[in-house]
Every structure is written in C-alpha cells, then in structure tokens.
Design a protein around this motif. Sequence first.
Motif, short mmCIF file in Angstrom:
data_model
loop_
_atom_site.label_atom_id
_atom_site.label_comp_id
_atom_site.label_asym_id
_atom_site.label_seq_id
_atom_site.Cartn_x
_atom_site.Cartn_y
_atom_site.Cartn_z
N LEU A 1 0.81 -1.22 0.00
CA LEU A 1 0.00 0.00 0.00
C LEU A 1 0.84 1.27 0.00
CD1 LEU A 1 -2.92 -0.97 2.41
CD2 LEU A 1 -2.79 -1.16 -0.07
N GLY A 2 2.06 1.19 0.49
CA GLY A 2 2.93 2.36 0.51
C GLY A 2 3.68 2.59 -0.78
N TRP A 3 3.53 1.69 -1.74
CA TRP A 3 4.32 1.80 -2.97
C TRP A 3 3.92 2.98 -3.87
CZ3 TRP A 3 8.46 -1.37 -4.51
CH2 TRP A 3 8.93 -1.13 -5.80
N PRO A 4 2.63 3.17 -4.19
CA PRO A 4 2.28 4.17 -5.20
C PRO A 4 2.88 5.55 -4.94
CG PRO A 4 0.38 2.82 -4.73
CD PRO A 4 1.42 2.44 -3.72
N ASP A 5 2.77 6.06 -3.73
CA ASP A 5 3.24 7.41 -3.43
C ASP A 5 4.48 7.37 -2.55
OD1 ASP A 5 2.88 10.13 -3.95
OD2 ASP A 5 1.89 10.47 -2.03
N GLY A 6 5.16 6.21 -2.51
CA GLY A 6 6.29 6.04 -1.63
C GLY A 6 7.57 6.67 -2.15
N THR A 7 8.48 6.98 -1.23
CA THR A 7 9.81 7.44 -1.61
C THR A 7 10.61 6.26 -2.15
OG1 THR A 7 10.74 6.97 0.56
CG2 THR A 7 9.74 9.16 0.23
N ARG A 8 11.79 6.56 -2.69
CA ARG A 8 12.64 5.47 -3.18
C ARG A 8 12.98 4.50 -2.06
NH1 ARG A 8 18.41 6.70 -6.03
NH2 ARG A 8 17.03 7.80 -7.47
N GLU A 9 13.23 5.04 -0.86
CA GLU A 9 13.58 4.20 0.28
C GLU A 9 12.39 3.34 0.73
OE1 GLU A 9 16.31 7.32 -0.36
OE2 GLU A 9 14.14 7.46 0.06
N GLU A 10 11.20 3.94 0.72
CA GLU A 10 10.00 3.18 1.10
C GLU A 10 9.70 2.07 0.10
OE1 GLU A 10 7.59 6.76 3.45
OE2 GLU A 10 7.41 6.53 1.27
N ARG A 11 9.87 2.35 -1.17
CA ARG A 11 9.67 1.31 -2.18
C ARG A 11 10.71 0.21 -2.06
NH1 ARG A 11 8.18 5.18 -7.40
NH2 ARG A 11 6.07 5.72 -6.71
N GLN A 12 11.95 0.59 -1.76
CA GLN A 12 12.99 -0.42 -1.60
C GLN A 12 12.68 -1.34 -0.42
OE1 GLN A 12 15.46 -1.23 -3.60
NE2 GLN A 12 15.96 -2.91 -2.21
N ALA A 13 12.09 -0.79 0.64
CA ALA A 13 11.72 -1.61 1.79
C ALA A 13 10.62 -2.60 1.42
CB ALA A 13 11.26 -0.72 2.95
N ILE A 14 9.66 -2.17 0.59
CA ILE A 14 8.59 -3.07 0.13
C ILE A 14 9.17 -4.15 -0.78
CG2 ILE A 14 6.47 -3.18 -1.25
CD1 ILE A 14 5.86 -0.33 -0.22
N TYR A 15 10.08 -3.76 -1.65
CA TYR A 15 10.78 -4.73 -2.50
C TYR A 15 11.46 -5.78 -1.62
CZ TYR A 15 14.42 -6.49 -5.71
OH TYR A 15 15.25 -7.29 -6.46
N ALA A 16 12.19 -5.33 -0.60
CA ALA A 16 12.93 -6.24 0.26
C ALA A 16 11.99 -7.17 1.03
CB ALA A 16 13.80 -5.44 1.24
N GLU A 17 10.84 -6.66 1.46
CA GLU A 17 9.87 -7.49 2.18
C GLU A 17 9.31 -8.59 1.28
OE1 GLU A 17 7.09 -9.05 4.94
OE2 GLU A 17 9.03 -8.04 5.09
N HIS A 18 9.00 -8.25 0.03
CA HIS A 18 8.51 -9.26 -0.90
C HIS A 18 9.60 -10.28 -1.21
CE1 HIS A 18 5.11 -6.54 -1.44
NE2 HIS A 18 4.51 -7.45 -2.20
N LEU A 19 10.83 -9.82 -1.34
CA LEU A 19 11.93 -10.76 -1.61
C LEU A 19 12.16 -11.68 -0.42
CD1 LEU A 19 14.14 -11.61 -3.59
CD2 LEU A 19 15.67 -9.98 -2.45
N ARG A 20 12.15 -11.12 0.77
CA ARG A 20 12.33 -11.94 1.98
C ARG A 20 11.25 -13.01 2.07
NH1 ARG A 20 10.24 -13.03 6.42
NH2 ARG A 20 8.50 -11.64 6.02
N ASP A 21 10.02 -12.64 1.72
CA ASP A 21 8.92 -13.59 1.80
C ASP A 21 9.01 -14.66 0.71
OD1 ASP A 21 5.88 -13.97 2.90
OD2 ASP A 21 5.98 -14.32 0.73
N GLN A 22 9.17 -14.26 -0.54
CA GLN A 22 9.06 -15.21 -1.64
C GLN A 22 10.32 -16.05 -1.85
OE1 GLN A 22 7.33 -12.78 -4.87
NE2 GLN A 22 6.03 -11.94 -3.26
N ALA A 23 11.49 -15.41 -1.78
CA ALA A 23 12.72 -16.20 -1.85
C ALA A 23 12.91 -16.99 -0.56
CB ALA A 23 13.92 -15.28 -2.10
#
Length: 613
Positions: free
Chosen positions: A303-325
């Motif tokens: 939910l924080g991705w659309p209007d997120g900063t680069r750092e906030e989007r990177q955190a969402i990326y990392a969370e998805h990677l941690r979960d799926q990998a």
Amino acid sequence: MSGLGRLAATVIFLAGLYANSAAAAEPDYDVVIYGATPAGIASAVAAGKSGRSVLLVEPTNRIGGLVTSGLSHTDFHSLESLSGAFWDFANRVERHYAQTYGADSQQVRESFHGTFAEPKVNLAVFQQLLKEQTSVEVIREHALTAVDVREAEPHRHIQSATFADASGNALTVRGRVFIDGSYEGDLMAMAGVEWRAGREGRDEHGESLAPETADDQLQAYNFRFIMTREEANRVKPVAPPGYRREDFVGVLQALQTDQIQRVFDYPSKCIFKAHLPVLPGGKYDINDVSRSLVRLSLPGKNLGWPDGTREERQAIYAEHLRDQAGLLYFLQNDPEVPEKFQQEALQWGWCRDEFLDTNHLPPQLYVREARRMQGVYVYTQADSEFAEEGTRAVFHGDSIAMADYGNNCHGTHHEGPRFGGKHTGEFYNPVPPYQIPYGVLLPKDVDNLLVPGAVSSSHVGFCALRLEPIWMSLGQAAGHAAALAVQDAQPVQQVDVSALQRRLHADGSATMYVSDVLPDSADFEVVQWWAAAGGLQHVYPADTPRKARGKKLHGQYTEAAPGHAAELDKPLDAELEQHWRKLAAKLGVPVAALPTADGKTTRGDFIRAAAKK
C-alpha cells in the motif's frame, strides 16, 4: 472548447515552447519521457520515428520494466490482437532465436512467435530498438526529483524536469512534451495531476466487479522469478536478507492437503506457478497461483508503494523478496518439509545467465497497479464489455489502441493466515477484444503531458489495461501524439485524433481488433481506417452468437475471437452496401464513384475504393 478557448490554449502552449528555447543553459528536447518501461520505450521509438529529439530517462540501470525483469510469458489471448510496437518487438525476438539457433530450432518454437523469451534476449531487443533511433538519447540511473510547472489557464504547462543520480548529481532538462512511462505515475503526480490509488465503490462507475464501497486496497504484487532445472545453468538459492524460519512453518500444514500436490507446477495445486510451455533455454517464468491455498502475491504489503519514496519502495521490494525467496529457501532446506516436496524443490534454481547484477534475482517487483490518473476519460469496466448490439465491445471512435485480455486482478486483500487463508478482491473477467480511447492518456489540466503507464481509469478498468502489449500500444500512441503536438504547436488535448490514428495505422498499430487483417497485410491501413470510422460494427447478422474467446490453444492462449473478421473476400450484400454508403458520405467520400453490390464486388473492393477517394 470554444474557438477562443482553443486559441488561448495554443498561445499558452506556444509561450511554453518559446520559454523552452530561451533557456539555452539547460538541455532541450522535443519529447522527454520518464520510465524506460515497455510503454516508455514504445513512446521513445514512436517519437523518434517522427524525427523528434527524445530523451528517455530510466531511474534504474536496466531498461524494459517487467519484460526484462521476469515477465516472459506475455499476457494476451490471441496472436491476432498483437500489433504495432509489440508486434515489432515480438518479431525481432523470434528473429533473434532464428538467427542464433536456426529457423527450425526448438528455441524458435518455444518462443511462440517471439512472445515467450528469456529476459536477457528481451533486453537485447529493446536495446537494439532504441539504438536504431538516432534522435533518441537514453539516460539510466536517474530518478525524478522535481517538475517545474507553469501555472496558466486553461491548462498548466510543464517547463522542465529534474533528475538525479545515486550521488545526488542533478540534471534539469526542458521539453516541449513530457511522457510519463513509469508504472507508478511519478511524473504525473509530481506535476500535480489528479490521481487515485485504491478501489472505487460499485456505484461510482456502475461496475459489478467493484466493491460496495471505496477503499484503499491495491492489487497485490509478487516477483516473476526466472528459474531452471538445467543443472549446468542452475544457481542454488540462498536465504534472503532477514530470513526467519518461523515465518514459513505455516506452509507445512498446507503441504498435508490435496490442494498442494507439487511445489512447482502449472496451472494449479502448487506453490510456484511455472508457466508452460517452457521458455527457450530451459527456463521458466514463475508466478503467483490464482485462487490457491498458498500465494506469492502479498495484498496489503504494497500500500505504501504508489506514493512512496525510493527508500520506502525499496523496503517493500525487500519485504517481498524476503517472503518469496524465503519460502523457496525454506522448502528446499528445512528438515520438517516432507521429502517428496523437498527433493522436488531442490531440482530448481536461479538462472546463472540472467540478472547478473542482482544475484540472479529480478531487479524489479511486479507492480501490477499503483497510481491511476483521473484524466479526460476514465476507463471503466463498461468500456471492455459487449456493446448493446453486435459481436464487438463498446465502440470508441477516438480509439488509439486495442486489446484482447480482460479485467484481471490477483486480489487486493488477504483473509486468514499467510498460508491457508484466501485472497479477496480477485476476479478474471472474460470480455471480447476492446478499444482504448485517446482520453485515457490525457490529464485534464496540463497541456504537454501524456500518461501511457498510469492511465486514466478506475481500478476495475485498469485491470484490463495493465498488460505489457497494451502498455506498448499506449506508449506508441503517446509517442506519436507527442510528435504531432510538437509539429502543430498544440496542446496534447487538441491533437487531431484522426491524424494520430493514421500515423498509428501506418506504423502497424491497430485501433480495432480485426482478426483476419493483420499488420503484415497490404489492406491493414485501409481496414483500420474504415474500422476507426465505425465500418465494422455491424457486419455480422444480428443473431450471431457472442463469444469472448476463440478455441483454446494452450494455457490462456486462444485462436482468434469469433465475430471479429472483416472477411474482405466476401461479396458485398445490398444491406451492408447501404450502411457503408451512409458512412462514406459522413466521411466526405464521393459515394457516386463507389462500387455497388452487384454480386461481384467484395467487401474489400468497397473499402479500398472508399479509401482511395
């Protein structure tokens, strides 16, 4: 808009052009595009073909968006729906495999006419496409930081945009027309254009697929991993940063049910959907399993991705990677995983020859939906449904693209535990091939901006537009529209849509689905011209059955949609002749010189004759 209004808008637009040319200290381009996604690349190529100076700016170090980051089984239904920029791209991919391995090679067959390919091949083809356009300059690793907008009536005007690299070095460029090719609509939002994220309520647009009330739910994201079982090219996955075993023990219970029979399979009863047919090179495009007990997509986590900063989007990326990998690592290594599942999982790994800069993992997350512009025309569920009469979808005379897919959402919310719960807000809606009007690209109040990525739409409507071939068609339209706006010194809202359609047709891009007249046909342009005028709306008898899909080929892919052929060799009957003569008269065609339904004249004869007049 009144004549005076159009004059005022043109004066303001010309003033913007003059201001741009006056600022010699800053680089100046006809067209500035942010985001080298498929839409952004298609925009750049189209504008470049018109001879315009183009700057394409990509915030990462890799162009191509998801097409080069794992989405290798392209989403469409029938091959007959592919045209324009994506048609050209796919043909080039197929030629690459033919030139590398031979025209009759297994790799060519596995590419399915160039629509299934390895990410590294897709990347090479995109790079070549851009290289051929000598007036297109590409800058990577520069993120948008500021947009200078001049306030005026009736439209505001973008003067310049500023981009910065990872070290903070700034580059400000001026442009006559700007195009937002990003998935997120970052340029659009920074320019102050109205946008939404989340879902509209059912009553707002009369959409049966919408929820009762509006909310902030967003279609879920996941990675499109590229994996292989080929030992020579296989890299063993390792635990991702932040891995916690306790987060994955819940999957053990799911493995005890008959709903999960394999770790990797297609299309269901598995954890990782390994798309079939296999990609060239023994590779698999891995995806979320729709309506499954175990999902890769993580609604609510984005939910924080659309209007997120680069750092906030990177955190969402990392969370998805941690979960799926992390889930894959657990299945391959945890001692409590049943042996049959673990041994199967251990046969799979990352591809050694893909994503070399990111440890063989996709550099981008699959952003299925982010911001959506609220522009001149808001595309909704109704736009891709059958018209009241005939075999086609709702007609748009100002169509600048067409598609054959449907409203598709992998879910927007999750109920219950991570493993064993279920997604809600999920739908897969079959519809006939549909048109997309020019207004979806246009903001209401900025006169030199086009948005082919975060297009103007409702949540449900966007779910029919968010596919890569469609984004490329929209990008192609944006590029040609930008070139016309610069050529005629007009706001993008005043571009002559008929002229735009003619450019698109000449560039091989269809604005209506015609299943038997494809871009390589000598009749393509004239048939698309006639279709854009409404000439193919009622060529089938009124009692013709409506079918959204053709016969299934494999997976989601089908033969051509029924009820959508022009049948140019079919004799012209008297009833259709009268209908077409009325249309020709509206178009200013001298009807007296047109052929008659004499039993010899075909439909093609009539259309060709009308086009010549």
